[in-house]
Scaffold this active site. Structure first.
Site, PDB file in Angstrom:
ATOM      1  N   HIS B 131     -28.569  64.114  22.237  1.00  0.00           N
ATOM      2  CA  HIS B 131     -29.507  62.988  22.244  1.00  0.00           C
ATOM      3  C   HIS B 131     -30.876  63.407  22.748  1.00  0.00           C
ATOM      4  O   HIS B 131     -30.986  64.281  23.609  1.00  0.00           O
ATOM      5  CB  HIS B 131     -28.970  61.863  23.138  1.00  0.00           C
ATOM      6  N   LYS B 336     -25.214  52.643  22.042  1.00  0.00           N
ATOM      7  CA  LYS B 336     -26.034  52.114  20.975  1.00  0.00           C
ATOM      8  C   LYS B 336     -25.212  51.837  19.719  1.00  0.00           C
ATOM      9  O   LYS B 336     -25.722  51.438  18.708  1.00  0.00           O
ATOM     10  CB  LYS B 336     -27.198  53.031  20.687  1.00  0.00           C
TER      11      LYS B 336
END
Lengths: 428, 566
Positions: B131, B336
Site C-alpha cells: 500500500h 477499504k
C-alpha cells in the site's frame, strides 16, 4: 548457433488424438514431428486400465493402455520423429509458418519451425473451486483423474471412505476402481437432475457395486482441517442452487470430483485462436482447421468426447488436413453451419469451408436436453442432404454424423444448416 | 464523570448487566457473557478510543465452543535448554523481517513458529499489495510504518531477490464525489507523506487500461503502490536471516513462559525450553495470547477475515495495476473493502472483503461472500467472468480494537517487545517495523551486552531460479548444469523438476506439498495441482521422503492412505 529444424506438421500432444494426427500427417507425406511433455506416449489412456476403449475403432473393448499401444506401435514402426519429455513454452506465428519454443533436459530452450500445427493438448478437470465448493481446504480432495493416477500409476489409495461429486465418466470409473481396492464409496452426488456419464458406466460402475447415485445433490461444504473429515451435502433446485434446510453431513476421508472437463487451449489462445464457449474448443471448419490458417485442433482439446474412438478420429482427420494444408489446401472461405441453439449443446465443426474439394463431412453434436424420437436433418442450400432418426438423444452422449457422398456437390454452397425436428423433451 | 463510568453507562444501555468493565494497568478489561460474536465486537469497539492504552476483551459468547488451536502433533527436545539473545515468536512476514534485520548483529537469534512452514497464516493469505500509505489515519503508527515500509521495499526486494513492481494504485470513481473529496485526500497524502498522487480523467484512464468499464469517470492514481508475493517475501527474509546465522525452528509452539519479577526467564515450547534474553512477540492473530502468557495482555485481537479470489493468469493481460472502487455509502475505517489487483505472477486477484469472526484459524470460505465479491468487482472489467476463477481462500487480519499497530517495548515486562496487532497494511509496513524492532532490541540489549556488527553479514539472498522467465541462453546454461531444470512438472506455471528439488533443498526446506507451492508455485495454476500433485509426490519420494508420510500441510494432512492391493 544450431540451425533451426523445420517441419511440415508439428503435432503437440502424444495422447490418442496426437498419435492419430501424427500417423495420418506422416502417411500423407508431411515431414512430421510429435511433441509430448511426458516421458511416455499415450496421454491419459496410460492410467485408464479399465476396458471399453475402441468399440468403434477396433470393434472390441480394449483397455486404455492397449488402445494407446496400437497407435504407439504404429508411430514407432513408421519412425515418426518424436520428442518426449519436451514442453512447448510458446508458439509464434512467423510469415507462412509457426515458430515453437521447446524446453527439455537434453537441449535446453530451443526452437523449431513448422508450416502447420495440430493442437492435441487434451483436457483438464474442473476443480472444486471452479464449481464453488466452500468450507476448508484439507488434504483428501482430488479430481477423479488425479485419484486415478495415484491409484493406477503410483499404486496408492488417496482415500478409504469417500464421497464422489459429479457423475462424469471418470468419477464413475473411479467409484468402481476404489471399491475394488477396498475403499468405501459412500455415494455419487450429482447436482444435475440427470447423470453426466454414460449409461453403461452408471450400470457397470455404480449399480453393480450398490453405490448410490444421488441426483440433484451437491457438496455445499467441506469439513476438516488437515484431512477431510466430512462433507455437507444439500439438495439443489433446478438452477443448481443449494436448498436451505436440506443439509446432511456425511463422514468421509476424501472427496473425489468428477464435475466436468475443460479443453486445454492455452496455446491456441496465445495464438489468437477463437474459442467456442459452448464446445470449449476452437471454432473449426470441416478439416478441423481453426480460424488461424495452418492451426488445427483435435481430440479433447477440440471438445470433450465420451469415446476415445472419436478422439482418434478427429486426430486422424486433423493430421491429414494439416499435411494437405502444407501442399495445396485452397483458401478458406467460411460459412457458419447454422443450427438452433436451443436444440444443440454444440455442433462441430462450427463452420464450413466452401472451397474445400473434399466431399466428406463429419459432424459431432450433443443435444441440449434429453429428447426422444428426434429427426436430425442436414440441409445444404435448403436441400436435405442427410437425415437420421434417433430414438433418444441425451447430452452425455455425443453423436456423430458422416456424410461421405452427397446428392449435390458441397463446394460453393451458400447455406448449410442442421435441424432437429419433433421429438418431445423428456425427463430421462 | 470518569472515562470508565462513561463506558460503563454505554455498556449498560446496550447490553444491560451482561458486561463488566474494569481498569487494569492503563487498559480496560471487559468481561461477561453475551449472545453473539457481533455483541463481543461491538462491546470492544465501544470501549476503544476512550483514552485507554488498550481494550482487553474477555467477553464470551453463550454456547460458542472455544477455538481448538492448531498445534504441532509431536514433542521433542530439539531446543532444550537453548540460550539465545533474541527469541522471535511468529514466522510471518513480521517475524521473518525482524530476524533478517537482527542477523546484521553478532547475536544468537531464534525464530519459532507453531506451523510447519513460514507464512502459514496471514502472510500467505493476503492480496500482496504494498500500500502507498494514503488510507491510515495521519499520525497513526500504521501511517508512519506503511509509508516508510513502502519506500524500503525497493531496496529490500532487490537484496533478497524477490520480484516486486510498482504498477500504482487506481482508486476508481464513477461519481463526482471524488472531485469534491480530492482536496481532503491531498491533505491526508501530504500529512502521511505519500507522494505524486494525482487525478486521472476518463480519457487517460481508458488509454492506460482499455478494458475498464466505460462508466468509470476517472481515478485517483498513486504511483508508489506495489505488488509482490507475500509468502515468497516472508521466506526470502527468513532465508537471508538463516544464511547470516539466525535459526528458524518450525512446528514449535510456545506453551508457557517462566518469569522472575518483571522479567521472562524461560519460554517453554513443545520442542524444549528456551532461555532468551529478549522475547519479541510477532505472533500475528495470536499476539494477544502470547502477551497474556507473558502477563502483559493489554490488547485483544479480534479476528477479521477476508476472502480472496484468484482468476486465471491468462486474464492478467486484461489489467495492469491495482484497482479499487470505494462505495461511498459503506466506507468504514477498518478496511477499504478490497479491489482488483494484477498479482506479481500475473493472475487477477479480487478481494479481500472484511468481516468479524470468533475464530483465529477458521480459514473457511463461504458461497455468499465469494459471490458477493464477484458481483461487486467483476463489472469493473467487463471481460472478466466467474468462469475465470481458479481458486479462492481466506486470511485473517490481526485487528486490535484500537485498530493500530502495537510496536513497542512492553511497559511491564522488561525483556519483551511487541510487534502486535499487525493487520493491513502490515505487509507494506514490514520492512519499517523490522527496522524499528531492531532498534528497540538493541536498546534493550545495550544494558546487558555489547552488540557488534556481524562480520561477513551478507544482505543478498540467492533465490531459486525461475526458469520460465529466463531467456534461451541463460535457461539453456542452467539446464546443461542441472538437466532437471529442463523437465516441466507443473504445466500451468511451467515449473521444472529442478525448481521443485531446489525448494526441497532450500535453506528453510519445503517439507510439504503446500510448502513447495509457496516456494516455486508448482500447483498454483489453473489446474490447481491436478496434474502435478502425483509428480510432486514422486519427486519428494525420490528426495528421501517416505511416500506415506507426505502431507499437504503438515500434521495429519496425509496425501496417501494405503498401498493398493497386490
Amino acid at each position: 548457433m544450431r540451425a533451426i529444424k523445420a517441419y511440415d506438421t508439428i503435432v503437440i500432444g502424444g495422447g490418442p488424438a496426437g498419435l492419430a494426427a501424427a500417423l495420418s500427417a506422416f502417411e500423407a507425406g508431411a515431414e512430421t514431428l510429435m511433441i509430448e511433455r511426458e516421458k511416455r506416449l499415450g496421454g491419459i489412456l496410460k492410467q485408464c486400465i479399465h476396458d471399453g476403449f475402441g468399440i468403434i475403432r477396433f470393434n472390441q473393448a480394449l483397455t486404455g493402455p492397449e488402445y494407446a499401444g496400437w497407435y504407439i506401435e504404429m508411430v514407432k514402426k513408421r519412425g515418426i520423429p518424436l520428442l518426449t519429455k519436451t514442453f512447448v513454452t510458446e508458439i509464434e506465428q512467423r510469415g507462412d509458418g509457426f515458430r515453437l519454443s521447446l524446453v527439455n533436459s537434453s537441449e535446453g530452450l530451443y526452437q523449431v519451425i513448422s508450416k502447420s500445427i495440430v493442437l492435441a493438448n487434451g483436457c483438464r478437470e474442473r476443480t472444486a473451486r471452479q464449481i464453488f465448493i466452500h468450507g476448508s481446504r484439507p488434504a483428501g480432495v482430488y479430481t477423479a483423474g488425479t485419484a486415478q493416477y495415484l491409484v493406477n500409476i503410483l499404486g496408492y489409495l488417496p482415500t478409504k471412505r469417500c464421497v464422489i461429486l459429479g457423475s462424469g465418466d471418470i468419477g464413475l470409473i473411479m467409484a468402481r476402481r476404489l471399491t475394488l481396492e477396498g475403499a468405501k464409496v459412500v455415494g455419487v452426488y450429482e447436482a444435475k437432475a440427470t447423470p453426466s456419464g454414460l449409461e453403461r458406466n452408471i450400470v457397470q460402475c455404480l449399480d453393480d457395486y450398490d453405490i448410490p447415485l444421488k441426483l440433484s445433490h451437491t457438496i455445499t461444504r467441506i469439513i476438516g482441517e488437515d484431512r477431510v473429515e466430512a462433507v455437507e451435502v444439500s439438495r439443489v433446485d433446478q438452477t443448481m442452487s443449494p436448498l436451505k434446510g436440506t443439509e446432511q453431513v456425511i463422514e468421509c476421508d476424501g472427496v473425489i470430483l468428477s464435475v466436468g472437463l475443460i479443453p486445454e487451449n492455452e496455446l491456441a489462445e496465445s495464438l489468437g485462436v477463437r474459442i467456442d464457449p459452448r464446445s470449449g474448443g476452437p471454432y473449426v471448419d470441416q478439416s478441423f482447421m481453426t480460424g488461424i490458417p495452418g492451426v488445427f485442433s483435435c481430440g479433447n482439446a477440440l471438445t470433450v468426447s465420451d469415446l476415445v474412438d472419436y478422439v482418434s478420429e478427429t486426430g486422424k482427420y486433423a493430421g491429414a488436413s494439416a499435411a494437405s494444408f502444407v501442399k495445396d489446401l485452397p483458401a478458406q472461405e467460411l460459412i457458419p453451419i447454422e443450427k438452433n441453439e436451443a436444440d444443440f449443446l454444440y455442433l462441430i465443426p462450427q463452420c464450413f469451408n466452401i472451397n474445400a474439394v473434399e466431399q466428406r463431412l463429419i459432424l459431432y453434436f450433443r443435444s441440449r436436453e434429453n429428447r426422444e424420437n428426434v429427426q436430425v436433418k442436414v440441409l445444404a442450400d435448403h436441400q436435405v442432404i442427410y437425415q437420421q432418426r434417433y430414438q433418444k438423444l441425451i447430452p452425455p452422449e455425443m453423436k456423430r454424423i458422416e456424410i461421405d457422398s452427397c446428392p449435390k456437390p458441397l463446394n460453393g454452397i451458400r447455406d448449410l444448416r442442421v435441424e432437429m425436428e419433433e421429438g418431445a423433451k423428456c425427463e430421462s | 464523570m470518569s472515562k470508565l463510568s462513561r463506558i460503563k453507562k454505554k455498556m449498560t444501555r446496550l447490553f444491560g448487566t451482561a458486561i463488566e468493565c474494569r481498569e487494569w494497568r492503563s487498559s480496560i478489561v471487559l468481561e461477561g457473557i453475551v449472545n453473539s460474536w457481533e455483541q463481543v465486537v461491538a462491546a470492544g469497539n465501544l470501549a476503544a478510543g476512550k483514552g485507554y492504552k488498550g481494550v482487553v476483551n474477555r467477553i464470551e459468547v453463550k454456547g460458542l465452543p472455544t477455538e481448538r488451536i492448531r498445534k504441532p502433533d509431536w514433542r521433542d527436545h530439539h531446543l532444550n535448554q537453548r540460550r539465545v539473545d533474541v527469541l522471535v515468536i511468529g514466522g510471518g512476514i513480521i517475524g521473518s523481517a525482524i530476524i533478517r534485520e537482527l542477523a546484521k548483529w553478532e547475536l544468537s537469534v531464534l525464530l519459532v513458529d507453531k506451523e510447519g512452514d513460514l507464512a502459514m497464516h496471514t502472510s500467505s493469505r493476503n492480496d500482496g499489495m504494498i500500500h502507498p500509505g494514503l488510507l491510515p489515519k495521519p499520525g497513526s503508527r500504521k501511517a508512519y510504518f506503511n509509508v516508510r515500509g513502502n519506500e524500503l521495499y525497493s531496496r529490500v526486494t532487490k537484496e533478497l531477490n524477490v520480484d516486486f513492481t510498482r504498477p500504482g494504485s487506481f482508486i476508481l470513481y464513477d461519481q463526482w464525489a471524488m472531485k469534491l473529496l480530492y482536496p481532503l485526500i491531498k491533505l491526508r497524502a501530504r500529512r502521511n507523506k505519500v507522494k505524486d498522487l494525482r487525478l486521472i480523467g476518463r480519457d487517460e484512464l481508458q488509454q492506460l487500461e482499455p478494458g475498464l468499464a466505460p462508466e468509470i469517470r476517472g481515478a485517483l492514481y498513486i504511483p508508489s503502490a506495489g505488488v509482490l508475493s507475500p509468502y515468497k517475501m516472508t521466506i526470502a527474509y527468513a532465508e537471508n536471516a538463516v544464511a547470516n546465522g539466525a535459526e528458524v525452528s518450525l512446528n514449535t509452539m510456545v506453551e508457557a513462559m517462566e518469569k522472575k519479577g518483571d522479567e521472562i526467564t524461560a519460554v517453554k515450547t513443545n520442542r524444549g525450553k528456551v532461555f532468551p534474553r529478549i522475547i519479541i512477540n510477532a505472533a500475528g492473530v495470536f499476539s494477544d495470547v502470547i502477551a497474556d502468557l507473558a502477563g502483559d495482555q493489554f490488547f485483544t485481537i479480534h479476528p477479521r477475515k477476508g476472502e480472496i479470489i484468484l482468476l486465471d493468469r491468462k486474464k492478467g493481460e486484461l489489467i495492469k495495476a491495482i484497482y479499487s472502487r470505494p462505495e461511498f455509502n459503506r466506507i468504514k475505517g477498518s478496511s477499504k473493502g478490497g479491489g482488483i489487483i494484477k498479482t506479481i505472477e500475473g493472475n487477477v486477484l479480487i478481494g479481500p472483503d472484511a468481516y468479524e469472526q470468533p475464530y483465529r484459524e477458521d480459514f473457511t470460505t463461504n458461497r455468499e461472500n465469494i459471490l458477493a465479491l464477484l458481483e461487486r468487482f467483476l463489472p469493473i472489467f467487463p471481460e472478466l467472468s466467474a468462469k475465470d476463477v481458479i481458486t479462492y481462500f481466506s486470511g485473517i487480519r490481526a485487528a486490535t480494537y484500537e485498530e493500530d499497530f502495537i510496536i513497542e517495548k512492553s511497559e511491564y515486562v522488561q525483556n519483551l517487545i511487541h510487534a502486535a496487532g499487525i493487520q493491513s497494511p502490515g505487509l507494506a509496513s514490514a520492512p519499517a517495523i523490522a527496522e524499528e524492532i531492531e532498534k528497540l532490541t538493541l536498546e534493550l540489549l545495550s544494558g546487558q551486552k555489547r552488540v557488534k556488527a556481524r562480520v561477513g553479514w551478507n544482505p543478498v539472498r540467492k533465490a531459486i531460479p525461475e526458469l520460465s522467465k529466463m531467456g534461451a541462453r541463460s535457461r539453456g546454461e542452467l539446464i546443461r548444469k542441472k538437466p532437471a531444470y529442463g523437465e516441466i512438472v507443473c504445466r500451468c506455471e511451467e515449473i521444472s523438476r529442478g525448481e521443485v528439488i531446489d525448494a526441497l533443498q532450500s535453506p528453510i526446506p519445503a517439507t510439504t506439498l503446500d510448502a513447495i507451492k509457496r516456494r516455486v508455485r508448482a500447483g498454483m495454476g489453473r489446474c490447481q495441482g491436478e496434474f502435478c500433485t502425483p509428480l510432486l509426490i514422486k519427486i519428494m519420494e525420490e528426495e528421501g521422503f517416505d511416500i506415506m508420510e507426505i502431507t499437504k500441510k503438515g500434521n495429519n494432512s496425509y496425501l496417501l492412505l494405503e498401498e493398493t492391493k497386490g
